[in-house]
Design a protein around this motif. Structure first.
Motif, short mmCIF file in Angstrom:
data_model
loop_
_atom_site.label_atom_id
_atom_site.label_comp_id
_atom_site.label_asym_id
_atom_site.label_seq_id
_atom_site.Cartn_x
_atom_site.Cartn_y
_atom_site.Cartn_z
N LEU A 86 -65.92 -24.67 -44.46
CA LEU A 86 -65.11 -23.72 -45.22
C LEU A 86 -64.17 -22.91 -44.33
O LEU A 86 -63.27 -22.24 -44.83
CB LEU A 86 -66.02 -22.77 -45.99
N ARG A 87 -64.34 -22.99 -43.01
CA ARG A 87 -63.50 -22.18 -42.13
C ARG A 87 -62.03 -22.54 -42.26
O ARG A 87 -61.16 -21.69 -42.13
CB ARG A 87 -63.98 -22.35 -40.69
N ALA A 88 -61.75 -23.82 -42.53
CA ALA A 88 -60.36 -24.25 -42.65
C ALA A 88 -59.69 -23.68 -43.89
O ALA A 88 -58.46 -23.75 -44.02
CB ALA A 88 -60.29 -25.78 -42.67
N LEU A 89 -60.48 -23.14 -44.81
CA LEU A 89 -59.92 -22.59 -46.04
C LEU A 89 -59.53 -21.12 -45.89
O LEU A 89 -59.03 -20.51 -46.83
CB LEU A 89 -60.93 -22.73 -47.18
N THR A 90 -59.77 -20.54 -44.73
CA THR A 90 -59.43 -19.14 -44.51
C THR A 90 -57.94 -18.92 -44.72
O THR A 90 -57.10 -19.63 -44.16
CB THR A 90 -59.83 -18.70 -43.09
N LEU A 93 -55.54 -13.51 -53.75
CA LEU A 93 -56.87 -13.85 -53.27
C LEU A 93 -56.81 -14.09 -51.76
O LEU A 93 -55.87 -14.71 -51.26
CB LEU A 93 -57.41 -15.10 -53.96
N TYR A 94 -57.84 -13.65 -51.06
CA TYR A 94 -57.96 -13.97 -49.64
C TYR A 94 -59.39 -14.44 -49.41
O TYR A 94 -60.35 -13.73 -49.71
CB TYR A 94 -57.66 -12.76 -48.75
N PHE A 95 -59.51 -15.65 -48.88
CA PHE A 95 -60.83 -16.22 -48.61
C PHE A 95 -61.03 -16.31 -47.10
O PHE A 95 -60.17 -16.82 -46.39
CB PHE A 95 -60.98 -17.61 -49.23
N ASP A 96 -62.16 -15.78 -46.63
CA ASP A 96 -62.51 -15.84 -45.21
C ASP A 96 -63.68 -16.79 -45.04
O ASP A 96 -64.82 -16.47 -45.40
CB ASP A 96 -62.86 -14.45 -44.70
N GLY A 97 -63.41 -17.98 -44.53
CA GLY A 97 -64.44 -18.99 -44.36
C GLY A 97 -65.37 -18.73 -43.19
O GLY A 97 -66.44 -19.34 -43.09
N TYR A 98 -64.97 -17.83 -42.28
CA TYR A 98 -65.85 -17.44 -41.17
C TYR A 98 -66.83 -16.37 -41.61
O TYR A 98 -68.01 -16.42 -41.29
CB TYR A 98 -65.01 -16.91 -40.00
N ASP A 99 -66.33 -15.39 -42.33
CA ASP A 99 -67.14 -14.26 -42.78
C ASP A 99 -66.79 -13.96 -44.22
O ASP A 99 -65.83 -13.23 -44.50
CB ASP A 99 -66.87 -13.05 -41.89
N PRO A 100 -67.53 -14.53 -45.19
CA PRO A 100 -67.20 -14.34 -46.62
C PRO A 100 -67.12 -12.88 -47.04
O PRO A 100 -66.42 -12.55 -48.00
CB PRO A 100 -68.33 -15.07 -47.33
N SER A 101 -67.81 -11.98 -46.32
CA SER A 101 -67.77 -10.57 -46.70
C SER A 101 -66.37 -9.97 -46.51
O SER A 101 -66.08 -8.91 -47.07
CB SER A 101 -68.80 -9.76 -45.91
N ALA A 153 -57.02 -22.50 -57.38
CA ALA A 153 -56.09 -21.72 -56.57
C ALA A 153 -55.38 -22.61 -55.58
O ALA A 153 -55.93 -23.60 -55.07
CB ALA A 153 -56.83 -20.60 -55.84
N ILE A 154 -54.13 -22.24 -55.29
CA ILE A 154 -53.28 -22.97 -54.35
C ILE A 154 -53.05 -22.10 -53.13
O ILE A 154 -52.80 -20.90 -53.24
CB ILE A 154 -51.93 -23.32 -55.01
N ARG A 155 -53.13 -22.72 -51.95
CA ARG A 155 -52.89 -21.95 -50.72
C ARG A 155 -51.48 -21.39 -50.71
O ARG A 155 -50.51 -22.11 -51.01
CB ARG A 155 -53.11 -22.83 -49.49
N ASN A 156 -51.38 -20.12 -50.38
CA ASN A 156 -50.08 -19.46 -50.27
C ASN A 156 -49.53 -19.69 -48.86
O ASN A 156 -49.80 -18.91 -47.94
CB ASN A 156 -50.21 -17.97 -50.58
N THR A 157 -48.80 -20.77 -48.68
CA THR A 157 -48.31 -21.12 -47.35
C THR A 157 -47.31 -20.10 -46.82
O THR A 157 -47.14 -19.96 -45.61
CB THR A 157 -47.65 -22.51 -47.38
N ALA A 158 -46.68 -19.34 -47.72
CA ALA A 158 -45.73 -18.31 -47.27
C ALA A 158 -46.41 -17.20 -46.52
O ALA A 158 -45.77 -16.46 -45.76
CB ALA A 158 -44.97 -17.76 -48.48
N ALA A 159 -47.73 -17.04 -46.75
CA ALA A 159 -48.47 -15.97 -46.09
C ALA A 159 -49.08 -16.40 -44.75
O ALA A 159 -49.61 -15.58 -44.02
CB ALA A 159 -49.58 -15.46 -47.00
N ASP A 160 -49.05 -17.72 -44.47
CA ASP A 160 -49.64 -18.22 -43.22
C ASP A 160 -48.77 -17.89 -42.02
O ASP A 160 -47.56 -17.75 -42.13
CB ASP A 160 -49.84 -19.73 -43.33
#
Length: 208
Positions: free
Chosen positions: A27-31, A66-74, A201-208
């Protein structure tokens, strides 16, 4: 008693907030930041009607961050703003009642809002998301049980993830107190409402 062992730090140096449950390394790659795809998602509800049947509906207009943190879900977070006038139960007269003063009063309170305050990985692909739900002028905490469905790269090159979530609230806690009584006893509309979130949900590439 020996001290509780600490979870190893994430590769970027952060410590896992929920030391007892470690997030799947896949899941880390989904951060990153994600946007709900309204065409393939549903923010809905179901409520018992006349004690014998269930009415289902959904809100068709909303905005999300939405923001997903695959390293630390909290460290994950979510904000969703929903247009109360977009409620759709399939019956025009009922929808007009719901958007009127007896329920959402959309002319005065056009939006309802959910903002997460904490996310906890409880095991496997299941997360517990705590947040504040605002309906009309009342804000109260709710807890969503969220299940991670999976991720895929679609044919158009968009990275997608899926989550399902649910919680049950008492609508009177948010001032939605309208009701009529049945001759046999009980309420025409149940006070308990189940909220359902079927999220693509779709990754917001503009925010990367």
């Amino acid at each position: 008693m020996s001290p509780r062992p600490q979870a190893p730090p994430a590769p970027d140096g952060r410590a896992h907030a929920d030391a007892g449950v470690v997030a799947d390394p896949m899941l880390r790659a989904l951060t990153g930041e994600w946007l709900i795809d309204p065409a393939h998602s549903r923010i809905g509800f179901s409520v018992r009607h006349a004690m014998v049947t269930t009415v289902r509906g959904a809100f068709t207009e909303y905005q999300s961050r939405l923001y997903f943190d695959g390293y630390d879900p909290s460290c994950s977070r979510a904000e969703v703003d929903i247009s109360t006038a977009s409620v759709d139960t399939g019956v025009e007269q009922r929808d007009a009642h719901l958007t009127g003063p007896d329920f959402f009063d959309s002319a005065i309170f056009p939006r309802m809002r959910f903002v997460s305050t904490h996310v906890q990985l409880t095991g496997g692909d299941v997360y517990r998301m705590t947040g504040n739900l605002t309906i009309k002028d009342v804000t109260r905490p709710v807890v969503l049980e969220m299940t991670y469905i999976g991720q895929v790269m679609d044919p158009f090159g968009y990275q997608r993830v899926g989550f399902d979530g649910t919680t049950t609230i008492n609508r009177t806690d948010w001032g939605l107190t309208y009701n009529s009584r049945l001759a046999e006893g009980g309420s025409m509309v149940s006070e308990k409402v189940r909220l359902q979130f079927d999220i693509a949900a779709i990754r917001n590439t503009a925010a990367d």
